[in-house]
Scaffold this active site. Structure first.
Site, PDB file in Angstrom:
ATOM      1  N   LYS A 141       1.537  -1.162   0.234  1.00 24.40           N
ATOM      2  CA  LYS A 141       0.054  -0.176  -0.028  1.00 24.40           C
ATOM      3  C   LYS A 141       0.533   0.873   0.159  1.00 24.40           C
ATOM      4  O   LYS A 141       0.363   2.328  -0.894  1.00 24.40           O
ATOM      5  CB  LYS A 141      -0.768  -0.136   1.279  1.00 24.40           C
ATOM      6  CG  LYS A 141      -1.967  -1.386   1.045  1.00 24.40           C
ATOM      7  CD  LYS A 141      -2.817  -1.047  -0.038  1.00 24.40           C
ATOM      8  CE  LYS A 141      -3.505  -2.074  -0.422  1.00 24.40           C
ATOM      9  NZ  LYS A 141      -4.841  -1.995  -1.025  1.00 24.40           N
TER      10      LYS A 141
ATOM     11  N   GLU B 128      -9.317   6.331   2.261  1.00 25.72           N
ATOM     12  CA  GLU B 128     -10.418   5.559   3.272  1.00 25.72           C
ATOM     13  C   GLU B 128      -9.831   3.845   3.668  1.00 25.72           C
ATOM     14  O   GLU B 128      -8.648   4.343   3.290  1.00 25.72           O
ATOM     15  CB  GLU B 128     -11.909   5.050   1.998  1.00 25.72           C
ATOM     16  CG  GLU B 128     -11.433   4.268   1.284  1.00 25.72           C
ATOM     17  CD  GLU B 128     -10.597   4.351   0.054  1.00 25.72           C
ATOM     18  OE1 GLU B 128     -10.100   6.155  -0.338  1.00 25.72           O
ATOM     19  OE2 GLU B 128      -9.914   3.669  -0.215  1.00 25.72           O
TER      20      GLU B 128
ATOM     21  N   SER C 228       1.549  -9.551  -0.778  1.00 22.92           N
ATOM     22  CA  SER C 228       1.193  -8.644  -0.668  1.00 22.92           C
ATOM     23  C   SER C 228       0.961  -7.661   0.285  1.00 22.92           C
ATOM     24  O   SER C 228       0.997  -6.634   0.355  1.00 22.92           O
ATOM     25  CB  SER C 228      -0.511  -7.882  -1.332  1.00 22.92           C
ATOM     26  OG  SER C 228      -1.404  -8.492  -0.522  1.00 22.92           O
TER      27      SER C 228
HETATM   28  C1  LIG Z   1      -1.936  -6.571   2.295  1.00 23.15           C
HETATM   29  C2  LIG Z   1      -3.420  -6.431   1.690  1.00 23.15           C
HETATM   30  N1  LIG Z   1      -3.306  -7.267   0.305  1.00 23.15           N
HETATM   31  C3  LIG Z   1      -4.350  -6.693  -0.463  1.00 23.15           C
HETATM   32  C4  LIG Z   1      -5.136  -6.230  -0.548  1.00 23.15           C
HETATM   33  C5  LIG Z   1      -6.284  -6.089  -1.687  1.00 23.15           C
HETATM   34  O1  LIG Z   1      -6.419  -4.701  -2.009  1.00 23.15           O
HETATM   35  P1  LIG Z   1      -5.823  -4.482  -3.632  1.00 23.15           P
HETATM   36  O2  LIG Z   1      -4.183  -5.364  -3.469  1.00 23.15           O
HETATM   37  O3  LIG Z   1      -5.899  -3.377  -3.971  1.00 23.15           O
HETATM   38  O4  LIG Z   1      -6.285  -5.443  -4.930  1.00 23.15           O
HETATM   39  C6  LIG Z   1      -5.270  -5.399   0.351  1.00 23.15           C
HETATM   40  C7  LIG Z   1      -6.377  -4.108   0.798  1.00 23.15           C
HETATM   41  N2  LIG Z   1      -6.148  -2.931   1.403  1.00 23.15           N
HETATM   42  C8  LIG Z   1      -7.206  -2.069   1.871  1.00 23.15           C
HETATM   43  C9  LIG Z   1      -7.215  -0.975   3.103  1.00 23.15           C
HETATM   44  O5  LIG Z   1      -6.414  -1.502   3.621  1.00 23.15           O
HETATM   45  O6  LIG Z   1      -8.068  -0.227   2.970  1.00 23.15           O
HETATM   46  C10 LIG Z   1      -8.390  -3.260   1.148  1.00 23.15           C
HETATM   47  O7  LIG Z   1      -9.614  -2.877   2.793  1.00 23.15           O
HETATM   48  C11 LIG Z   1      -9.158  -2.254   0.489  1.00 23.15           C
HETATM   49  C12 LIG Z   1      -8.965  -1.026  -0.493  1.00 23.15           C
HETATM   50  C13 LIG Z   1     -10.650  -3.570  -0.284  1.00 23.15           C
HETATM   51  C14 LIG Z   1      -4.388  -5.146   1.721  1.00 23.15           C
HETATM   52  O8  LIG Z   1      -4.520  -4.716   3.469  1.00 23.15           O
END
Ligand SMILES: Cc1ncc(COP(=O)(O)O)c(/C=N/[C@H](C(=O)O)[C@@H](O)C(C)C)c1O
Length: 392
Positions: free
Chosen positions: A83, A105, A375
């Site tokens: 992120k 958000e 991720s």
């Molecule tokens: C460690 C980790 N791996 C994958 C994701 C999936 O989000 P994407 O990579 O945007 O598909 C997330 C998504 N996290 C967001 C968040 O932290 O706000 C999520 O809740 C939303 C963007 C969907 C994540 O934290």
């Protein structure tokens, strides 16, 4: 900003000035590197973020599956997830645009945490909108956001998850656009967000491609990544999209099953790519979990980060074009993969990442060399995994 019939800018008139100002800044600073923006972005990703992240050969998993598994270690990026690539890029861009305040958000809290870290790093005020339900299931990240100086804005409407948090953040942005930039957390939202977030995350795949060529002198047969909004997915895939020989597999949350309960207006999964229908959410036309009247359904996943009824428009288009294969694994398979990587490789993965890892179990057709995007790390999930595992 169109991807086939997906994408676009489906926003209220009040947001259009902010959107066009952002589109102009994206073109100048990100595409044309005006004032050395991209050079500064890359330098800060290196010195503050800790890039490049390793591409590590997972020996135990490779011998288990009979093909070579290479882990792209975004869990080692500062903050513990991919992120930061996007959050740092957008907060820096906001600074170049002369903004003083950041809003965001978050669902799993990783995006909120990354935005809070980047805002503290760049001396910007930060307010994060987070659903009440998510605040309760991702408490470590709530503490981290506050420690990084961010203000938490709990959103109690609806299911208290990402969908409402995003709606609230967009509403707030419309009235504060003069001094505020809205840092969206994934490749979703109105143009230019899906394209810009992909560009900030594309460092994942660019590094992995270079690391494969340096280590092995070849490209991988497959790249596998989990898909919530789709940003770590598009980030891992972008450098390989033009190489047809490289299979691209997006793994969604199959939750507790793919069957939608029409009465309950509830989807027991977050498999928007696999069973979603075309619709508009958060400013973009894309694929959404919806019932036969077009009502957007509440999604479900054991992982907060994949618990989202929509998905990025570019990813939806790549799936329709058969360039990306969309698959899903259920909660149980993800929890098993969480434990498996922790035990066999000494890496505790995020529950989101665990979905991508779980797919290796039935990944026979992935070929000899498979890159899996890790991720994020699983520290935020420890409590819920212990609970979920004891329940089963
Ligand atoms: C460690 C980790 N791996 C994958 C994701 C999936 O989000 P994407 O990579 O945007 O598909 C997330 C998504 N996290 C967001 C968040 O932290 O706000 C999520 O809740 C939303 C963007 C969907 C994540 O934290």
């Amino acid at each position: 900003g169109k991807f086939g019939e997906y994408g676009g800018q489906y926003v209220p008139e009040a947001l259009m000035p902010a959107i066009s100002e952002l589109d102009d800044a994206y073109r100048r600073y990100v595409l044309n590197n005006e004032d050395g923006f991209m050079d500064e972005f890359r330098a800060r990703l290196r010195d503050f973020g800790g890039r490049p992240t390793p591409l590590q050969h997972a020996e135990t998993l490779s011998s288990r599956y009979g093909f070579d598994v290479y882990l792209k270690r975004e869990d080692l990026l500062h903050g513990g997830a991919h992120k930061l690539n996007n959050a740092l890029g957008q907060v820096l861009l906001a600074k170049y645009m002369g903004k003083e305040r950041i809003i965001a958000e978050t669902g799993a809290g990783q995006h909120g945490t990354a935005t809070a870290m980047a805002s503290a790093h760049l001396d910007m005020d930060c307010e994060v909108f987070m659903g009440e339900r998510d605040i309760n299931r991702q408490r470590p990240n709530v503490f981290r956001m506050r420690l990084n100086g961010a203000e938490l804005n709990p959103v109690s409407t609806g299911s208290g998850t990402l969908k409402e948090a995003t709606n609230e953040a967009m509403r707030e942005w419309a009235t504060t656009v003069e001094d505020t930039h809205y840092v969206i957390g994934s490749v979703v939202g109105p143009h230019p967000f899906p394209t810009m977030v992909r560009d900030f995350q594309s460092v994942i795949g660019t590094e992995a491609r270079r690391q494969m060529e340096e280590k092995l002198g070849c490209l991988p047969n497959s790249v596998v990544a989990c898909a919530g909004g789709g940003s770590n997915t598009m980030g891992a895939f972008d450098a390989f999209v033009d190489d047809d020989a490289v299979s691209l597999v997006a793994v969604e949350a199959g939750g507790s099953g793919l069957k939608i309960d029409e009465e309950e207006d509830l989807a027991p999964n977050s498999a928007s790519l696999s069973i979603g229908e075309e619709g508009v959410l958060h400013g973009a036309r894309t694929k959404l979990l919806q019932n036969s009247d077009g009502q957007i359904l509440e999604s479900h996943s054991v992982s907060a980060g994949l618990d989202y009824a929509g998905v990025g428009p570019e990813l939806a288009d790549l799936v329709d074009d058969d360039r990306v294969r969309a698959v899903s694994v259920d909660d149980d398979a993800a929890l098993s993969a969480f434990h498996r990587l922790s035990r066999t490789e000494g890496i505790i993965p995020a529950l989101e990442t665990s979905h991508a890892l779980a797919y290796l179990e039935d990944g026979a057709e992935l070929g000899e060399k498979v890159v899996v995007n890790v991720s994020g790390r699983g520290d935020k999930d420890l409590e819920s995994v212990v609970e979920e595992t004891e329940k089963r």
